[in-house]
Motif scaffolding. Sequence first.
Motif, PDB file in Angstrom:
ATOM      1  N   VAL A   1      -4.847   6.851   0.646  1.00 45.97           N
ATOM      2  CA  VAL A   1      -4.240   5.570  -0.181  1.00 45.97           C
ATOM      3  C   VAL A   1      -4.021   6.271  -1.857  1.00 45.97           C
ATOM      4  O   VAL A   1      -4.921   6.616  -2.279  1.00 45.97           O
ATOM      5  CB  VAL A   1      -5.242   4.344  -0.292  1.00 45.97           C
ATOM      6  CG1 VAL A   1      -4.624   3.379  -1.077  1.00 45.97           C
ATOM      7  CG2 VAL A   1      -5.288   4.026   1.211  1.00 45.97           C
TER       8      VAL A   1
ATOM      9  N   LYS B   1       0.873  -1.120   0.054  1.00 49.25           N
ATOM     10  CA  LYS B   1       0.004  -0.001   0.183  1.00 49.25           C
ATOM     11  C   LYS B   1       0.973   1.333   0.042  1.00 49.25           C
ATOM     12  O   LYS B   1       1.850   1.227   0.991  1.00 49.25           O
ATOM     13  CB  LYS B   1      -0.801  -0.039   1.135  1.00 49.25           C
ATOM     14  CG  LYS B   1      -1.771   1.239   1.172  1.00 49.25           C
ATOM     15  CD  LYS B   1      -3.154   0.922   2.251  1.00 49.25           C
ATOM     16  CE  LYS B   1      -2.584   0.821   3.638  1.00 49.25           C
ATOM     17  NZ  LYS B   1      -3.816   0.918   4.706  1.00 49.25           N
TER      18      LYS B   1
ATOM     19  N   GLU C   1      -3.054   0.652  -4.006  1.00 46.89           N
ATOM     20  CA  GLU C   1      -2.711  -0.713  -3.109  1.00 46.89           C
ATOM     21  C   GLU C   1      -3.035  -1.951  -3.958  1.00 46.89           C
ATOM     22  O   GLU C   1      -4.052  -1.926  -4.972  1.00 46.89           O
ATOM     23  CB  GLU C   1      -4.145  -0.612  -2.368  1.00 46.89           C
ATOM     24  CG  GLU C   1      -3.939  -1.668  -1.036  1.00 46.89           C
ATOM     25  CD  GLU C   1      -4.835  -1.279   0.048  1.00 46.89           C
ATOM     26  OE1 GLU C   1      -4.907  -2.299   1.091  1.00 46.89           O
ATOM     27  OE2 GLU C   1      -5.781  -0.591  -0.248  1.00 46.89           O
TER      28      GLU C   1
END
Length: 664
Positions: free
Chosen positions: A319, A308, A322
């Motif tokens: 994020v 990630k 990922e």
Amino acid sequence: MKKLIGVLLLGFVIILAGCNKEPAPQDRFAAYIKLWNQQKFDQMYDYLSTSAKKSISKEEFTSRYEKIYKDLQITDLKVNFKKPKEDKQADEEKATYSFNAKMNSVAGPINFTYKAKLKKEEKDDKKNWYVDWNTGFIFPKLQKGDKIGLSTTSPERGEILDRNGNGLAVNGDVMEVGVVPGKMGDKKAQIVAQLAKLLDISKEQIEQDLGAGWVKPELFVPLRRIPLDDHKTINQLMSIQSVVTKDVPARIYPYKEAAAQLVGYVGAITADELKELESKGYTAQDLVGKRGLEQVYDQELKGQTGVKITIKKNGKEEVLAEKPVENGKRIKLTIDAELQASIYDEMQGDAGTAGAMNPTTGETLALVSSPSFDPNQASLGFSASEWKALQSNKKMPLTTRFKQTYAPGSVMKPITAAIALENKAITPGQSVAIKGLKWQKSKSWGGYYVTRVHEASPVNLEKAFVYSDNIYFAQAALKTGRTAFVDGLKKFGFEKEQDYPFPLEKPTIGSLGSEISLADSGYGQGQIQMNIVSLMDAYTPLVNSGNMIKPILLAGDKKSQVLQEQAMTPDAVATIAPMLRKVVTDPGGTARAANIPGYPLAGKTGTAEIKQKQGELGTQNGWFIAYNPKKPNLMMAMMIENVEKRGGSQVPVKKLTKVFKMWK
């Protein structure tokens, strides 16, 4: 003339006007994008505006891009900028363009669109367009002061199971043993000496670990990992002041030595291994298969590490990309772990190999190499003394014997008989006059003779099997002829790489350039070589109407695949199979010790002599292969080394018979 001068002056004015034309902002930005795609970050910096350069130095600009792209393993970078067909921004002081960036990273693809602003600035008496760069050019959500985070989630390694679901390689725990230096008090020397003895590591190594730069009096210093079932050592360790233990995840091998060569073990990846495997997603923290199926199926067992990429800002994370963790695949074998253990135990440390197979389905039920080693200790790391003991052991416990080829001796004779029968080189009921214990075809052989143990004359095929007559089968090979004999052997898989999950050495014929080598090959000497799997496979035609069945090791593979149709003719099977039963039932049979009441075995013994030349005494490998023709679901073969002066082939006969009695 005046007209010519006028034309030249007009051309000069046009050229001069072209030279003084200011560059278009879209062309300037296109050049910047080109450098970006080439990752020429130092040259990109020269395109930055004055205000952008105040926020970041050239060195910082270049190193930041390089570090981010290296850490995130950025590949396949593609920054796209489509020039507008009509661009009136050239007449302004500022310009804005959209661009798209695509790239692959360690966490998967990253794709974003961003708006770039350009400024018209005058530098060195020239006006040009410069990129008003900010951190959003790296990633849009990245602002000044934010940090890029990279985290990983390790996958769970797939387990290796036997046909019944018993674990051959499973995930469990071991005990990590260490000390807290501050609790050693004035007994440090005494404690170090005790730990060195119990953990089988040197005092110098312990002192080195305790002297590491990170060590503090209150911190736990790990020294070694030991199996949880080593209760004696654990109890002794717990009585030592300052010793601390804790359970940590590890790979466990429940069947220990019995399956070590087959299953193998895992260990920390080496620098050389990492160099080779880094492109496949391996990291310096990974464990890799070192031997056996752990190594063969390492990539399937390993799984895929979850990765990630985040942007950390104000205590929160966003994020960026990922890739979810994928646990390793479970591998189920056709092996029966309990049968494997029974065979290994019965070998009692003798050097040799053994295997078991269902001859009608091709399922491999056992593959044993003896002596062996404890894969649990191998995975945790051998101490110097343990490693030295393994390497100096004359029985070579690190050798995987079931993958190697050996001279099969007389267990080769049913193969020779099948080839000779098909080529009408022998007639089953016809007796051959053979006098004495040695024979040569002619005086052209010089001092070379084929020898036998049991004297009998005349000899037919049945007697030749019962007494294991070398001379009869040497003559059968000679009558068959070199070409036909070689062609027949190739039907049984000789000189072919085996399509088998575990890498095995292929069975070979060697040179048959002389009558002597052809004769010797007929009874399994010469240069004939087979591994234990190819031997069992060569016997499968006896219970499959002449068809040779493909051996399998994975539970999901198709059963009863025909590898070679009519490796033996039906007539040859009908002739040879009852004779192999006589080898066990006849009072003079070489395998009479394997006669089990209520469980009829058919089989063949063999003794292969390993020597440099005739006349000298060599070491002997004893062989035995057998199956129940009435219920052909279990065939077993065993080879024991150095059986001279111990009964020859009777050594494996007695061992394998005990196993048959347990598993009948």
